[in-house]
Design a protein around this motif. Structure first.
Motif, PDB file in Angstrom:
ATOM      1  N   PRO A  53       6.411  -5.630 -11.647  1.00  0.00           N
ATOM      2  CA  PRO A  53       6.813  -6.592 -10.671  1.00  0.00           C
ATOM      3  C   PRO A  53       7.306  -5.944  -9.086  1.00  0.00           C
ATOM      4  O   PRO A  53       7.251  -6.845  -8.169  1.00  0.00           O
ATOM      5  N   SER A  54       7.590  -4.849  -9.099  1.00  0.00           N
ATOM      6  CA  SER A  54       7.922  -4.354  -7.510  1.00  0.00           C
ATOM      7  C   SER A  54       6.609  -3.994  -6.893  1.00  0.00           C
ATOM      8  O   SER A  54       5.637  -3.994  -7.630  1.00  0.00           O
ATOM      9  N   ALA A  55       6.598  -3.463  -5.792  1.00  0.00           N
ATOM     10  CA  ALA A  55       5.520  -3.209  -4.831  1.00  0.00           C
ATOM     11  C   ALA A  55       5.196  -1.823  -5.083  1.00  0.00           C
ATOM     12  O   ALA A  55       4.275  -1.182  -4.585  1.00  0.00           O
ATOM     13  N   THR A  56       5.605  -1.180  -6.342  1.00  0.00           N
ATOM     14  CA  THR A  56       5.349   0.397  -6.358  1.00  0.00           C
ATOM     15  C   THR A  56       3.999   0.394  -6.951  1.00  0.00           C
ATOM     16  O   THR A  56       3.632  -0.327  -7.876  1.00  0.00           O
ATOM     17  N   THR A  57       3.281   1.404  -6.314  1.00  0.00           N
ATOM     18  CA  THR A  57       1.681   1.695  -6.605  1.00  0.00           C
ATOM     19  C   THR A  57       1.844   3.219  -6.800  1.00  0.00           C
ATOM     20  O   THR A  57       2.604   3.695  -6.023  1.00  0.00           O
ATOM     21  N   LEU A  58       0.468   3.606  -7.351  1.00  0.00           N
ATOM     22  CA  LEU A  58       0.532   5.070  -7.527  1.00  0.00           C
ATOM     23  C   LEU A  58       0.279   5.482  -5.903  1.00  0.00           C
ATOM     24  O   LEU A  58       0.740   6.604  -5.623  1.00  0.00           O
ATOM     25  N   LYS A  63       2.224   8.104  -0.946  1.00  0.00           N
ATOM     26  CA  LYS A  63       2.818   7.953   0.595  1.00  0.00           C
ATOM     27  C   LYS A  63       4.125   8.161   0.778  1.00  0.00           C
ATOM     28  O   LYS A  63       4.651   8.713   1.925  1.00  0.00           O
ATOM     29  N   HIS A  64       5.188   7.409  -0.031  1.00  0.00           N
ATOM     30  CA  HIS A  64       6.628   7.657   0.014  1.00  0.00           C
ATOM     31  C   HIS A  64       6.935   9.142  -0.102  1.00  0.00           C
ATOM     32  O   HIS A  64       7.805   9.429   0.785  1.00  0.00           O
ATOM     33  N   LEU A  65       6.327   9.834  -1.061  1.00  0.00           N
ATOM     34  CA  LEU A  65       6.727  11.258  -1.246  1.00  0.00           C
ATOM     35  C   LEU A  65       6.390  12.132  -0.067  1.00  0.00           C
ATOM     36  O   LEU A  65       6.918  13.238   0.073  1.00  0.00           O
ATOM     37  N   SER A  95       8.484   2.474   3.073  1.00  0.00           N
ATOM     38  CA  SER A  95       7.608   3.779   2.971  1.00  0.00           C
ATOM     39  C   SER A  95       6.506   3.797   1.891  1.00  0.00           C
ATOM     40  O   SER A  95       5.789   4.668   1.771  1.00  0.00           O
ATOM     41  N   PHE A  96       6.582   2.773   1.096  1.00  0.00           N
ATOM     42  CA  PHE A  96       5.558   2.572  -0.123  1.00  0.00           C
ATOM     43  C   PHE A  96       4.380   1.889   0.609  1.00  0.00           C
ATOM     44  O   PHE A  96       3.356   1.689  -0.229  1.00  0.00           O
ATOM     45  N   ALA A  97       4.398   1.082   1.549  1.00  0.00           N
ATOM     46  CA  ALA A  97       3.463   0.046   2.097  1.00  0.00           C
ATOM     47  C   ALA A  97       2.226   0.973   2.538  1.00  0.00           C
ATOM     48  O   ALA A  97       2.301   1.969   3.187  1.00  0.00           O
ATOM     49  N   LEU A  98       0.956   0.034   2.117  1.00  0.00           N
ATOM     50  CA  LEU A  98      -0.099   0.880   2.292  1.00  0.00           C
ATOM     51  C   LEU A  98      -1.007   0.058   3.427  1.00  0.00           C
ATOM     52  O   LEU A  98      -0.780  -0.945   3.679  1.00  0.00           O
ATOM     53  N   THR A  99      -2.044   0.894   3.984  1.00  0.00           N
ATOM     54  CA  THR A  99      -2.954   0.399   5.082  1.00  0.00           C
ATOM     55  C   THR A  99      -4.278   0.354   4.526  1.00  0.00           C
ATOM     56  O   THR A  99      -4.408   0.947   3.320  1.00  0.00           O
ATOM     57  N   GLU A 100      -5.052   0.027   5.180  1.00  0.00           N
ATOM     58  CA  GLU A 100      -6.530  -0.172   4.861  1.00  0.00           C
ATOM     59  C   GLU A 100      -7.123   1.372   4.727  1.00  0.00           C
ATOM     60  O   GLU A 100      -7.811   1.558   4.080  1.00  0.00           O
ATOM     61  N   ASP A 101      -6.605   2.220   5.656  1.00  0.00           N
ATOM     62  CA  ASP A 101      -6.853   3.649   5.679  1.00  0.00           C
ATOM     63  C   ASP A 101      -6.541   4.556   4.332  1.00  0.00           C
ATOM     64  O   ASP A 101      -6.748   5.803   4.559  1.00  0.00           O
ATOM     65  N   ASP A 102      -5.522   3.988   3.620  1.00  0.00           N
ATOM     66  CA  ASP A 102      -4.903   4.834   2.817  1.00  0.00           C
ATOM     67  C   ASP A 102      -5.619   4.810   1.410  1.00  0.00           C
ATOM     68  O   ASP A 102      -5.537   4.195   0.489  1.00  0.00           O
ATOM     69  N   SER A 103      -6.500   6.017   1.419  1.00  0.00           N
ATOM     70  CA  SER A 103      -7.417   6.112   0.471  1.00  0.00           C
ATOM     71  C   SER A 103      -6.718   7.192  -0.370  1.00  0.00           C
ATOM     72  O   SER A 103      -5.847   7.934  -0.221  1.00  0.00           O
ATOM     73  N   VAL A 104      -7.183   7.346  -1.879  1.00  0.00           N
ATOM     74  CA  VAL A 104      -6.644   8.476  -2.490  1.00  0.00           C
ATOM     75  C   VAL A 104      -6.795   9.917  -2.067  1.00  0.00           C
ATOM     76  O   VAL A 104      -5.831  10.687  -1.866  1.00  0.00           O
TER      77      VAL A 104
END
Length: 173
Positions: A53-58, A63-65, A95-104
Motif C-alpha cells: 500500500p505504501s509507495a515503497t519499491t525495490l 534510492k533512499h539508502l 527520498s523514495f520517489a523515482l524518475t524516468e532515469d532511475d534504472s536498476v
C-alpha cells in the motif's frame, strides 16, 4: 551490480571475534551487499512496481539508502550546500520517489559509489569522532555506523519481502 569487495559473508564470519570497528564495518557492508543482491536479475519495471500500500519499491529503497549514506557520512565532514538533511516525514517519503532515469543499473551504481565514498570518509576517523548535527546536537562515527546498520538492515528486510512478492526469490545471498 554487486560491489567488487571481499565476500561480505566471509568478512562477517571473520569479524565475529574482531574488534568493534571491524564488526561494525562488516555488518554494514553485509547489509549493503544484500541490498544490491536484491536488485540482481530484476527488470526496471519490476524494481519500480508498487506491491504494498505504501509507495515503497525495490528501486525506491535503493534510492533512499543512497541518500541516507550520503547524508550520514558526509555529516562527518564540513557540511556543504549539497548536503540535504531529512527534516520531515515528507522529506523521507520524497527520498523514495523515482524518475524516468532511475534504472536498476543506475541506482545500483549510484548506491555502490556512495557506499565506497562512505567507507572512505569513515576510514578517516576513529569511532569516538564527534561532529555537530543540525537535529541531534552531536553524533559520533560510532553512532552513525550503528544507525546505518539499523536503517540498512530494516530496508533490506523490506527489499526481501518485495523481491519475494515480485518473483518468489528469497534469501540474503
Amino acid at each position: 551490480m554487486v560491489e567488487s569487495r571481499p565476500d561480505p559473508v566471509t568478512t562477517l564470519m571473520k569479524a565475529s571475534t574482531g574488534g568493534e570497528r571491524v564488526m561494525l564495518d562488516a555488518f554494514l557492508d553485509f547489509h549493503r551487499f544484500v541490498l544490491l543482491r536484491k536488485l540482481q536479475g530484476i527488470s526496471d519495471a519490476d524494481a519500480a512496481r508498487r506491491l504494498v500500500p505504501s509507495a515503497t519499491t525495490l528501486a525506491g529503497l535503493v534510492k533512499h539508502l543512497t541518500m541516507v549514506e550520503r547524508n550520514w557520512f558526509r555529516c562527518l565532514l564540513a557540511p556543504g550546500p549539497e548536503d540535504v538533511y531529512l527534516t520531515s516525514e515528507q522529506d523521507a517519503a520524497d527520498s523514495f520517489a523515482l524518475t524516468e532515469d532511475d534504472s536498476v543499473e543506475r541506482l545500483s551504481a549510484a548506491y555502490a559509489a556512495e557506499c565506497a565514498r562512505s567507507r572512505e570518509i569513515a576510514g578517516r576517523f576513529e569511532l569516538d569522532h564527534v561532529v555537530p548535527h543540525p537535529q541531534l546536537g552531536e553524533v559520533s562515527l560510532r553512532w552513525v555506523l550503528v544507525h546505518l546498520i539499523e536503517e540498512t538492515a530494516r530496508h533490506v528486510g523490506h527489499a526481501d519481502i518485495l523481491r519475494e512478492l515480485t518473483d518468489g526469490s528469497t534469501g540474503a545471498i
